[in-house]
Write an enzyme that holds these catalytic residues in place. Sequence first.
Site, mmCIF file in Angstrom:
data_model
loop_
_atom_site.group_PDB
_atom_site.id
_atom_site.type_symbol
_atom_site.label_atom_id
_atom_site.label_comp_id
_atom_site.label_asym_id
_atom_site.label_seq_id
_atom_site.Cartn_x
_atom_site.Cartn_y
_atom_site.Cartn_z
ATOM 1 N N LYS A 58 29.129 -73.221 54.299
ATOM 2 C CA LYS A 58 28.349 -73.444 55.522
ATOM 3 C C LYS A 58 29.263 -74.021 56.580
ATOM 4 O O LYS A 58 30.352 -74.552 56.297
ATOM 5 C CB LYS A 58 27.172 -74.385 55.271
ATOM 6 C CG LYS A 58 27.544 -75.766 54.711
ATOM 7 C CD LYS A 58 28.008 -76.783 55.726
ATOM 8 C CE LYS A 58 28.339 -78.144 55.122
ATOM 9 N NZ LYS A 58 29.043 -79.039 56.064
ATOM 10 N N ASP A 72 24.040 -82.446 51.415
ATOM 11 C CA ASP A 72 23.858 -81.080 51.898
ATOM 12 C C ASP A 72 23.439 -80.110 50.791
ATOM 13 O O ASP A 72 23.285 -78.911 51.040
ATOM 14 C CB ASP A 72 25.117 -80.568 52.589
ATOM 15 C CG ASP A 72 26.361 -80.661 51.720
ATOM 16 O OD1 ASP A 72 26.271 -81.181 50.600
ATOM 17 O OD2 ASP A 72 27.437 -80.211 52.172
#
Length: 299
Positions: A8, A146
């Site tokens: 990401k 995350d």
Amino acid sequence: MILFPEAKINIGLNVIRRREDGYHILQTLFYPINWCDALEILPLSEGKDDDCLRTADNKVHWHQTGISVDCDPEHNLCVKAYRLLQERFPALPAVEMHLEKQIPFGAGLGGGSSDGSHALLMLREMFNLDVSDAELEVMAARMGADCAFFCRCGNRLNTAGNQQKMQAQYCEGIGHEIVPHPLSLQGKYIVVVKPPFGVSTREAYSNVHPKIPKVSLDMRLTCPLDEWKDCIHNDFEDSVFPLYPQLNTIKQQLYQRGALYASMSGSGSALFGIFEHEQQDCATWFDEKHIVSGHWALV
């Protein structure tokens, strides 16, 4: 079962305040990119004897190839994912795991978090474990802030076994408090540059100064992409760039190459640039010590 845990990037990152427990409240957008590791998990065959690394209770036989990660298997998030499920399901069958590591670590790309989150998803699917998506996200958050992002939108395996569309997720909390966001960069080309060093989370937070922005990141993301350069910022650049001036140099080089927007991802050390068109020569922009990877935006 084989899945390909993706990385990401963070588009914008505001450090709002520090809580009493030491966690920081953030505003950031997690955006998936198709730079992937490969993770294979197999039920362990009886009496299997090979050269893999075995965990303490011999429940996980661990193989790791690709980018070298020199740590005890118990410290790898894939094995930690197994341990979390083992707490709830003590009879969880023994497995063999093979991770082909391609996403650099210490880069702010979330590769380790993605690997661990995908391990949770795969183990649930393989052994038909009674764990909901919401419960799995809570479990993932114990591995890293995350990880819930990768459980939710880096996942092609939900409880119904159906395909899930990858989607950007907006965070306004400590990392796992996320909501879907409509931002799409489809048709744009993303170049990611990882210099030959990492940045530790401790270094990144050492000189960061939390503050509430006059305009929230969520509002700034409504601006046209060609205006992001002047209004969307990663606060960690303020604490990390003085320690590693090379990172600011890379950012400026991305702009010189025509990036519409460039930024450090997460707490670094990778930087990315968003381009209007494919950059076929991007691998030649930096010396061989840098890892450079170009990708069309996924969503």
